[in-house]
Write an enzyme that holds these catalytic residues in place. Structure first.
Site, PDB file in Angstrom:
ATOM      1  N   VAL A  73      -1.623  -0.796   0.094  1.00  0.00           N
ATOM      2  CA  VAL A  73      -1.225   0.614   0.059  1.00  0.00           C
ATOM      3  C   VAL A  73       0.247   0.766   0.427  1.00  0.00           C
ATOM      4  O   VAL A  73       1.043   1.335  -0.315  1.00  0.00           O
ATOM      5  CB  VAL A  73      -2.069   1.450   1.049  1.00  0.00           C
ATOM      6  CG1 VAL A  73      -1.694   2.921   0.967  1.00  0.00           C
ATOM      7  CG2 VAL A  73      -3.553   1.272   0.794  1.00  0.00           C
TER       8      VAL A  73
ATOM      9  N   GLU B 105      -2.582  -0.356   9.602  1.00  0.00           N
ATOM     10  CA  GLU B 105      -3.738   0.146   8.883  1.00  0.00           C
ATOM     11  C   GLU B 105      -3.274   1.023   7.724  1.00  0.00           C
ATOM     12  O   GLU B 105      -4.027   1.393   6.857  1.00  0.00           O
ATOM     13  CB  GLU B 105      -4.607   0.960   9.835  1.00  0.00           C
ATOM     14  CG  GLU B 105      -6.100   0.715   9.832  1.00  0.00           C
ATOM     15  CD  GLU B 105      -6.754   0.604   8.484  1.00  0.00           C
ATOM     16  OE1 GLU B 105      -7.766   1.267   8.269  1.00  0.00           O
ATOM     17  OE2 GLU B 105      -6.257  -0.149   7.633  1.00  0.00           O
TER      18      GLU B 105
ATOM     19  N   PRO C 197       7.526  -1.151   1.332  1.00  0.00           N
ATOM     20  CA  PRO C 197       8.576  -1.504   2.301  1.00  0.00           C
ATOM     21  C   PRO C 197       9.441  -0.335   2.767  1.00  0.00           C
ATOM     22  O   PRO C 197       9.985  -0.377   3.849  1.00  0.00           O
ATOM     23  CB  PRO C 197       9.449  -2.520   1.542  1.00  0.00           C
ATOM     24  CG  PRO C 197       8.666  -2.935   0.354  1.00  0.00           C
ATOM     25  CD  PRO C 197       7.695  -1.855   0.049  1.00  0.00           C
TER      26      PRO C 197
END
Ligand SMILES: Cc1cc2nc3c(=O)[nH]c(=O)nc-3n(C[C@H](O)[C@H](O)[C@H](O)COP(=O)(O)OP(=O)(O)OC[C@H]3O[C@@H](n4cnc5c(N)ncnc54)[C@H](O)[C@@H]3O)c2cc1C
Lengths: 371, 393
Positions: free
Chosen positions: A128, A366, A131
């Protein structure tokens, strides 16, 4: 009807998970973090609990139980109470498998899910995050362009949990079809590890959750057949997918925070200064009472969002509340956890310094708090 | 089963209460600015509103428990205004709760119809009620208690028909010596000294009482137990139990108003073109939207702690800890929320053209009465640490 009542089954699961977390994950957490390595035996022990497969269809070798975001939230809190890093790793197959179960076509389920019903730990990876520090899930920079009977994916992903070993990546990308915006433009593609144009980076070195391997992906005109688009022509309900990961993250953060609180209580009662236990000083006692208030607040927000997911209503808002609130409070609780131990909190002999790093990392890793 | 949805019935009730509350809100400013007028027993519009009780009667299996819906109704009421109601109920003073909890059946029968205030606080004691200085001395000859002392900050103190007050039989006995007495208005020696002027909840009368050789019948001691328990403070704890439902209720009062503040702020921000949609990460939000959603999440969290405490009460579970959690969370939450709403709306937030500045003033009491935020934290800390009052105070 407003109800906080667990089903009998959920009570049993919670009890079993708490025991497992205390006896297996807690002792394994520190060495795994120090070694920056997932202990294979622990992962297999987790696998034997069938956390993922229980809620997969029988037709693919699963337990056939209804998908329950509430039960999962309860489980994740307990796992992270043991150790947030190992807890996330334990939950990670679900990131891929539950998405395929929830949104995949029948063929996709048949092709990709049986491995998750097997005897051996099977890694799954959901890609998902990207950067850029100004990441926004409703405006992904990774793109998917329709080209005949296939899609061409381009872009970069970061913090892909278990990406060092996953056979497939579920890559979120923005459709270049201009008619779609926001979550409506978000599609998911199953990309095999050996796809041409995909390069998988080395395991990233992170601040916390060091036992959990994460990698970066670079997608340079990776062409996948249209059949690899999750959900086929219909695509996915991306808002629901993301709400699910946010709720999962919030549940992990709740467990991590409860771990801090339950560790600090006996410590503060035993440690003495100025003639009494430090817990008898209000400045310390009120840090603990505040943790109690916030752990409960986090848990109820998480349950509320999870129950909306379970009932199939729009959980977007509730999931945003749960994940952002949990991220903020978990950081504060872990921070105060170090403070309660003073200098000892800074030493790696105690878990609070690790939890402090975990708390900061988990909310980002997460892909929850930030997205 | 864990569930946070409202049944059709729940929703109908809350919609109805909000429709009444919106009418009450029209009068809110008037009674704020005319502090010495009392809101009427019923608003002029009352004949168009049949009252919520008819809807409450039809509750079934799929509906929320009575304490839970009670909390939500309370929030829906104060969402309109803290003090102005379509109809003022009778017999719902804080003293009535004490009578219900501690009174004998005969006492409840005798005084249940009165509006009763509750007087614990004195000029010299608030958070620590064991320091109560007001005395009650028995005159064996006339079978009367003689009350002497001063009470302050008595809610509904002017309008009440009587008061339940705490007085000590023996100062040296500490907590154990403190008993509750019922004193009716018009009793010689009982004077309502004055009405306070306040920051907020101005339509609520807050009074100071003076008792000077005030004689009341021997039977006016609530519960009737005259002896002072030797050890511990069992009796006192019994009195404190009254607060297990009033603490979440107090939080609910405040949270209704902070919800109103959020609703108003949302309207104004959206009208000004701020995108408040959910789903995007913080980087996809304007600073105003991010701040607003943070306040909303705080409101949700606080409301859920109230629901939790009430749900436990509905299921007969001890909820002392959860009551204090909801009061602590609500009390601090409403401060942050209303302060934040004003920050978001700037000049509009402080203008008396709108009610936001009033909500900001009105909610501030939430973290003070019924035990300050610090006192709630002490109760929470003692509970989780398994400490006595002596170990942590
Ligand atoms: C509008 C209004 C209505 C009220 N209604 C009633 C009523 O109907 N009946 C009634 O009896 N009373 C009523 N009160 C009184 C109210 O309950 C008290 O004001 C409250 O309990 C605080 O007591 P205090 O004002 O004496 O503050 P203090 O006790 O002097 O407290 C001052 C500060 O010290 C802190 N503090 C005190 N003890 C501790 C401790 N041990 N540890 C840490 N911090 C501490 C408090 O949290 C507070 O921040 C009302 C007050 C107001 C303003």
């Amino acid at each position: 009807m407003i109800s906080f009542g667990l089903t009998d089954e959920q009570e049993v699961v919670r009890e079993a998970m708490r025991e497992f977390a205390e006896q297996v994950l807690r002792p394994a957490g520190r060495p795994a973090d120090e070694a920056s390595e997932l202990p294979a035996d622990v992962m297999q022990q987790v696998w034997d609990l069938s956390l993922t497969s229980t809620q997969l269809p029988e037709s693919v070798g699963g337990g056939g139980e209804a998908r329950s975001p509430i039960t999962n939230a309860i489980i994740l809190e307990e796992l992270a109470f043991g150790d947030a890093g190992l807890g996330l790793a334990a939950a990670s197959p679900g990131l891929f498998a539950f998405a395929v179960a929830d949104f995949g076509t029948e063929e996709q389920q048949k092709q990709y899910l049986p491995a998750f019903g097997g005897q051996k730990f099977h890694a799954g990876a959901l890609a998902v995050l990207e950067p850029s520090p100004v990441f926004d899930v409703t405006n992904l920079q990774t793109t998917a362009e329709a080209k005949g009977d296939s899609f061409v994916l381009s872009g970069k992903k970061r913090f892909v949990v278990m990406g060092d070993r996953a056979e497939h990546f579920l890559v979120l990308a923005r459709s270049t079809n201009a008619a779609k915006t926001g979550f409506g433009a978000v599609d998911a593609f199953i990309v095999p590890r050996d796809a041409a144009g995909l390069s998988v980076g080395d395991v990233e070195l992170n601040l916390g959750m060091k036992a959990v391997p994460t990698v970066s992906l670079t997608l340079e005109k990776v062409e996948v057949p249209a059949a690899n688009r999750l959900g086929g022509e219909e695509g996915i309900d991306a808002a629901r997918l993301i709400a699910g990961t946010r709720v999962a993250g919030a549940a992990l953060l709740t467990g991590l925070s409860r771990g801090v609180l339950e560790f600090c209580i006996p410590y503060a009662k035993e440690r003495h200064a100025f003639g009494e236990a430090i817990a008898q000083k209000q400045a310390v006692a009120f840090m603990l009472s505040d943790m109690q208030v916030e752990v409960e607040s986090m848990r109820w927000l998480t349950w509320k969002a999870a129950s909306q997911l379970e009932q199939g209503t729009d959980a977007t808002k509730a999931a945003v509340f749960a994940s952002r609130y949990a991220a903020t409070q978990a950081m504060k609780i872990a921070d105060n956890g170090v403070q309660v131990l003073g200098g000892h909190g800074f030493i790696r002999e105690h878990p609070v310094e690790m939890w402090y790093r975990h708390a900061r990392t988990l909310s980002v890793l997460e892909g929850v708090a930030a997205v | 089963m864990i569930d946070f949805s409202l049944s059709e019935n729940d929703q109908k009730i809350l919609d109805y209460v909000r429709s009444e509350a919106l009418v009450a809100r029209k009068y809110a400013r008037h009674y704020d600015e005319n502090e010495h007028e009392f809101p009427p027993e019923a608003l002029p519009e009352a004949d168009q509103f049949p009252g919520v009780w008819g809807l409450m009667g039809e509750r079934g299996e799929e509906d929320s428990g009575s304490s839970v819906i009670g909390m939500m109704v309370t929030m829906a009421e104060t969402w309109g205004d803290y003090s102005v109601r379509m109809r003022k109920g009778r017999g719902v003073g804080l003293g009535n709760a004490a009578l219900g909890a501690a009174g004998t059946p005969e006492q409840k029968e005798k005084w249940g119809h009165l509006l009763l205030s509750m007087a614990i606080t004195e000029p010299g004691c608030g958070s620590d009620p064991s320091l109560v200085q007001t005395t009650a001395v028995l005159d064996e000859e006339t079978d009367e208690w003689i009350i002497n002392g001063e009470k302050i900050f008595v809610t509904t103190g002017c309008r009440a028909d009587g008061v339940v007050l705490w007085a000590t039989l023996d100062r040296s006995a500490g907590r154990a010596g403190i008993k509750s007495f019922l004193v009716e208005k018009e009793t010689p020696g009982f004077v309502v000294a004055h009405k306070e002027k306040k920051l907020g909840i101005r339509a609520d009368d807050t009074a100071a009482y003076v008792f000077q050789d005030c004689r009341i019948p021997r039977g006016n001691l609530l519960g009737g137990k005259e002896e002072i328990p030797k050890q511990g403070s069992g009796g006192f704890r019994g009195v404190m139990k009254t607060f297990n439902m009033t603490r979440p209720m107090t939080a609910a009062f405040g949270l209704g108003m902070s919800r109103a503040a959020l609703d108003f702020t949302r309207e104004q921000l959206e009208e000004a073109g701020v995108d408040l949609s959910y789903g995007a990460g913080v980087h996809g939000l304007s600073a105003a939207a991010a701040k607003f959603q943070e306040l909303e999440a705080l409101q949700e969290a606080a409301e859920l702690t109230v629901a939790r405490a009430a749900w436990m009460a509905d299921h007969g579970m001890p909820n002392n800890l959860e009551s204090s959690i909801s009061k602590a969370k609500g009390g601090s939450g409403v401060r942050t929320i209303t302060q934040g709403c004003i920050e978001l709306l700037g000049a509009m937030g402080v203008s008396r053209d709108h009610l936001l500045e009033k909500w900001f003033r009105d909610v501030r009491i939430t973290d003070i009465y019924e035990g300050t935020g610090q006192i709630q934290h002490m109760i929470i800390a003692r509970t989780i640490l398994d400490y006595s009052r002596e170990q942590l105070s």
